[in-house]
Scaffold this active site. Structure first.
Site, PDB file in Angstrom:
ATOM      1  N   ASP A 198       0.869  -1.185   0.000  1.00 47.42           N
ATOM      2  CA  ASP A 198       0.000   0.000   0.000  1.00 47.42           C
ATOM      3  C   ASP A 198       0.905   1.234   0.000  1.00 47.42           C
ATOM      4  O   ASP A 198       2.135   1.124  -0.165  1.00 47.42           O
ATOM      5  CB  ASP A 198      -1.007  -0.038   1.161  1.00 47.42           C
ATOM      6  CG  ASP A 198      -0.376   0.252   2.522  1.00 47.42           C
ATOM      7  OD1 ASP A 198       0.869   0.378   2.612  1.00 47.42           O
ATOM      8  OD2 ASP A 198      -1.125   0.336   3.500  1.00 47.42           O
ATOM      9  N   CYS A 230       3.173  -3.032   4.063  1.00 44.06           N
ATOM     10  CA  CYS A 230       2.352  -1.857   4.373  1.00 44.06           C
ATOM     11  C   CYS A 230       3.071  -1.106   5.491  1.00 44.06           C
ATOM     12  O   CYS A 230       4.269  -1.314   5.693  1.00 44.06           O
ATOM     13  CB  CYS A 230       0.913  -2.244   4.719  1.00 44.06           C
ATOM     14  SG  CYS A 230       0.685  -3.273   6.184  1.00 44.06           S
ATOM     15  N   THR A 284       2.732  -1.222   8.815  1.00 42.35           N
ATOM     16  CA  THR A 284       3.124  -2.121   9.917  1.00 42.35           C
ATOM     17  C   THR A 284       3.331  -3.566   9.467  1.00 42.35           C
ATOM     18  O   THR A 284       3.898  -4.359  10.214  1.00 42.35           O
ATOM     19  CB  THR A 284       2.018  -2.149  10.985  1.00 42.35           C
ATOM     20  OG1 THR A 284       0.815  -2.624  10.351  1.00 42.35           O
ATOM     21  CG2 THR A 284       1.772  -0.772  11.577  1.00 42.35           C
ATOM     22  N   HIS A 290       9.892 -23.753  10.025  1.00 39.55           N
ATOM     23  CA  HIS A 290       8.820 -24.347  10.835  1.00 39.55           C
ATOM     24  C   HIS A 290       7.430 -24.208  10.217  1.00 39.55           C
ATOM     25  O   HIS A 290       6.600 -25.105  10.373  1.00 39.55           O
ATOM     26  CB  HIS A 290       8.782 -23.709  12.230  1.00 39.55           C
ATOM     27  CG  HIS A 290       9.983 -24.030  13.065  1.00 39.55           C
ATOM     28  ND1 HIS A 290       9.979 -23.958  14.440  1.00 39.55           N
ATOM     29  CD2 HIS A 290      11.238 -24.414  12.722  1.00 39.55           C
ATOM     30  CE1 HIS A 290      11.176 -24.288  14.913  1.00 39.55           C
ATOM     31  NE2 HIS A 290      11.961 -24.566  13.881  1.00 39.55           N
ATOM     32  N   HIS A 306       7.068 -30.662  11.776  1.00 37.83           N
ATOM     33  CA  HIS A 306       6.383 -29.414  11.420  1.00 37.83           C
ATOM     34  C   HIS A 306       5.278 -29.657  10.384  1.00 37.83           C
ATOM     35  O   HIS A 306       4.312 -28.901  10.330  1.00 37.83           O
ATOM     36  CB  HIS A 306       7.385 -28.386  10.901  1.00 37.83           C
ATOM     37  CG  HIS A 306       8.447 -28.065  11.904  1.00 37.83           C
ATOM     38  ND1 HIS A 306       8.167 -27.448  13.101  1.00 37.83           N
ATOM     39  CD2 HIS A 306       9.783 -28.322  11.907  1.00 37.83           C
ATOM     40  CE1 HIS A 306       9.289 -27.314  13.795  1.00 37.83           C
ATOM     41  NE2 HIS A 306      10.280 -27.840  13.093  1.00 37.83           N
TER      42      HIS A 306
HETATM   43  C1  RB5 Z   1      -2.012   2.834   6.373  1.00 39.40           C
HETATM   44  O1  RB5 Z   1      -2.023   4.081   6.970  1.00 39.40           O
HETATM   45  C2  RB5 Z   1      -1.705   1.747   7.393  1.00 39.40           C
HETATM   46  O2  RB5 Z   1      -2.833   1.542   8.192  1.00 39.40           O
HETATM   47  C3  RB5 Z   1      -1.301   0.483   6.689  1.00 39.40           C
HETATM   48  O3  RB5 Z   1      -0.170   0.738   5.916  1.00 39.40           O
HETATM   49  C4  RB5 Z   1      -0.941  -0.696   7.579  1.00 39.40           C
HETATM   50  O4  RB5 Z   1      -0.030  -0.319   8.551  1.00 39.40           O
HETATM   51  C5  RB5 Z   1      -2.077  -1.437   8.120  1.00 39.40           C
HETATM   52  O5  RB5 Z   1      -1.939  -2.451   8.803  1.00 39.40           O
END
Ligand code: RB5
Length: 149
Positions: free
Chosen positions: A8, A65, A67, A98, A133
């Site tokens: 994203d 993304c 996080t 694993h 596993h």
């Molecule tokens: C976008 O702002 C953010 O929410 C996305 O990149 C991600 O971190 C979502 O899990």
């Protein structure tokens, strides 16, 4: 190896770095986007990557993304996907050995490009150990096959 790659807006810049790395490793890259830092919704990119891996068009997938969390949650909704959210080298190796993870998720706001590149290299180069596993992965597949309320 053919790799589906998606991000994203939060992961766009890191995706471009990872694409260069994969190409330097002679990997075939299928980039599903996004194409700039304009705000988009991460499930729109997790789905095509997961579909390409689950359907056999690509061998592995990489999702980025902010996080890595949203991407990993979304990708793991697809049958046959074992998406691992990884931000350290130990987990990159362990999840291949694993979990036989077939999709890697990372957060561009959590780690820098140097660590991300090392994670990708280790994750692509490490084989599944199998053995005990495998029965655990079979149990995950059983969970996936059943309906749960
Ligand atoms: C976008 O702002 C953010 O929410 C996305 O990149 C991600 O971190 C979502 O899990």
């Amino acid at each position: 190896m053919k790799i589906a790659l998606g991000a994203d807006h939060g992961g766009f810049q890191l995706k471009e770095e990872i694409k260069k790395l994969l190409q330097s490793m002679n990997m075939e890259v299928v980039d599903v986007g996004c194409d700039c830092e304009q705000s988009v919704d991460y499930p729109d990119y997790a789905l095509p990557v997961a579909d390409k891996v689950a359907g056999g068009e690509c061998d592995r997938g990489i999702l980025i993304c902010g996080t890595g969390i949203g991407m990993s949650i979304a990708a793991n909704k697809i049958k046959g996907i074992r998406c691992a959210l990884v931000h350290d080298l130990f987990s990159a190796k362990a999840t291949r050995e694993h979990n036989d993870s077939n999709v890697l998720a990372m957060g561009a706001r959590v780690i820098g490009p140097g660590v991300a590149q090392e994670i990708v290299k280790i994750w692509l180069e490490t084989e599944f150990t199998g053995g005990r596993h495998s029965q655990r992965l079979d149990k995950i597949a059983d969970i996936e096959a059943k309906e749960h309320v």
